[in-house]
Motif scaffolding. Structure first.
Motif, PDB file in Angstrom:
ATOM      1  N   VAL A   1     -21.058  21.151 -80.162  1.00  0.00           N
ATOM      2  CA  VAL A   1     -19.697  20.747 -79.769  1.00  0.00           C
ATOM      3  C   VAL A   1     -19.042  21.748 -78.836  1.00  0.00           C
ATOM      4  N   ALA A   2     -19.669  22.909 -78.629  1.00  0.00           N
ATOM      5  CA  ALA A   2     -19.063  23.947 -77.795  1.00  0.00           C
ATOM      6  C   ALA A   2     -19.083  23.551 -76.320  1.00  0.00           C
ATOM      7  N   ILE A   3     -17.983  23.885 -75.636  1.00  0.00           N
ATOM      8  CA  ILE A   3     -17.886  23.667 -74.194  1.00  0.00           C
ATOM      9  C   ILE A   3     -17.087  24.813 -73.586  1.00  0.00           C
ATOM     10  N   THR A   4     -17.068  24.864 -72.272  1.00  0.00           N
ATOM     11  CA  THR A   4     -16.118  25.701 -71.558  1.00  0.00           C
ATOM     12  C   THR A   4     -15.060  24.776 -70.964  1.00  0.00           C
ATOM     13  N   TYR A   5     -13.856  25.300 -70.803  1.00  0.00           N
ATOM     14  CA  TYR A   5     -12.772  24.471 -70.274  1.00  0.00           C
ATOM     15  C   TYR A   5     -11.748  25.331 -69.554  1.00  0.00           C
TER      16      TYR A   5
ATOM     17  N   ALA B   1     -12.335  19.830 -69.403  1.00  0.00           N
ATOM     18  CA  ALA B   1     -13.668  20.305 -69.764  1.00  0.00           C
ATOM     19  C   ALA B   1     -14.473  20.610 -68.508  1.00  0.00           C
ATOM     20  N   LEU B   2     -15.237  21.690 -68.545  1.00  0.00           N
ATOM     21  CA  LEU B   2     -16.053  22.102 -67.407  1.00  0.00           C
ATOM     22  C   LEU B   2     -17.530  21.790 -67.608  1.00  0.00           C
ATOM     23  N   CYS B   3     -17.877  21.267 -68.765  1.00  0.00           N
ATOM     24  CA  CYS B   3     -19.248  20.850 -69.040  1.00  0.00           C
ATOM     25  C   CYS B   3     -19.180  19.730 -70.069  1.00  0.00           C
TER      26      CYS B   3
ATOM     27  N   PRO C   1     -22.839  26.039 -71.424  1.00  0.00           N
ATOM     28  CA  PRO C   1     -21.936  25.893 -70.274  1.00  0.00           C
ATOM     29  C   PRO C   1     -22.570  25.165 -69.101  1.00  0.00           C
ATOM     30  N   ASP C   2     -23.899  25.061 -69.102  1.00  0.00           N
ATOM     31  CA  ASP C   2     -24.613  24.412 -67.997  1.00  0.00           C
ATOM     32  C   ASP C   2     -24.845  22.928 -68.241  1.00  0.00           C
ATOM     33  N   ARG C   3     -24.428  22.436 -69.391  1.00  0.00           N
ATOM     34  CA  ARG C   3     -24.710  21.039 -69.723  1.00  0.00           C
ATOM     35  C   ARG C   3     -23.738  20.089 -69.010  1.00  0.00           C
ATOM     36  N   THR C   4     -24.271  19.398 -68.035  1.00  0.00           N
ATOM     37  CA  THR C   4     -23.565  18.295 -67.373  1.00  0.00           C
ATOM     38  C   THR C   4     -24.568  17.172 -67.202  1.00  0.00           C
TER      39      THR C   4
END
Length: 223
Positions: free
Chosen positions: A118-122, A129-131, A168-171
């Motif tokens: 569930v972790a993301i960067t934002y 959300a950034l990812c 953080p790279d997950r898109t």
């Protein structure tokens, strides 16, 4: 009664306002100490607390003990969904924390167990959300298989590919780039179209909205 919800990138601010209006106070993603601070801010003691988003790596995460203390000492109803809330609710539902939604069930059942799901960067200013969270990707790739967009083995490979990436790279674009050449071109094209469409599931948002709806329903029932 006083209701507070900690929410950030999982549910956009305009969507939160449209649901809760002025019935529920909104706070940014929860971090350690934030819940206890609610009982020392000079306002009425919160009776209903919702946790949707929380800090994982930006600051100290809220601990299970903090939530247990609020439920025990203040008899507050605490709800969790979507992100940090789902993770803590899966740990604490035997002691009375109310878990909401599919992501909570994924943790409770053991289908997923890692924080990075569930972790993301934002962006802290806009909460954008950034990812993409791993749980959203799991649900989306499952939906692509269920709707016949791609066969099951392609969906499973997409999940494994996403999981290998640092969170953080997950898109979706990064996963599609990794899959190029590894799956048939027509499968790749269909999956790409699906992920760019309006029907791609957003599990975090759906679960966050469900938590807000449940909090409002409980407030009305107890009014």
């Amino acid at each position: 009664m006083r209701a507070v919800v900690f929410v950030g990138p999982s549910v956009p601010p305009d969507a939160v306002r449209a649901i809760v209006a002025d019935r529920v106070e909104t706070r940014p993603p929860v971090r350690r100490g934030d819940i206890q601070a609610l009982y020392a801010d000079g306002g009425a003691p919160p009776t209903h607390i919702g946790i949707i988003d929380g800090q994982f790596f930006q600051g100290l995460s809220i601990s299970p003990k903090e939530i247990l203390a609020v439920m025990d000492e203040h008899r507050a109803r605490v709800y969790g969904a979507a992100s940090m809330g789902a993770l803590r609710a899966a740990e604490l539902h035997p002691w009375g924390m109310i878990g909401v939604g599919d992501i909570f069930e994924m943790y409770r059942s053991g289908r997923v167990d890692a924080d990075d799901e569930v972790a993301i960067t934002y962006d802290e200013d806009t909460m954008r959300a950034l990812c993409e969270p791993m749980v959203n990707m799991r649900v989306a790739f499952d939906a692509a298989v269920a709707r016949g967009v791609v066969p099951a083995h392609v969906g499973a490979l997409a999940v494994r590919t996403a999981k290998r990436l640092y969170f953080p790279d997950r898109t979706y674009r990064r996963v599609l780039d990794e899959l190029a050449g590894a799956i048939p071109g027509d499968d790749h094209a269909r999956l790409s179209g699906f992920l760019q469409g309006e029907d791609v599931p957003d599990a975090k948002r759906a679960d966050g909205v469900a938590l807000l709806d449940l909090m409002l329903a409980d407030l009305r029932a107890q009014a």
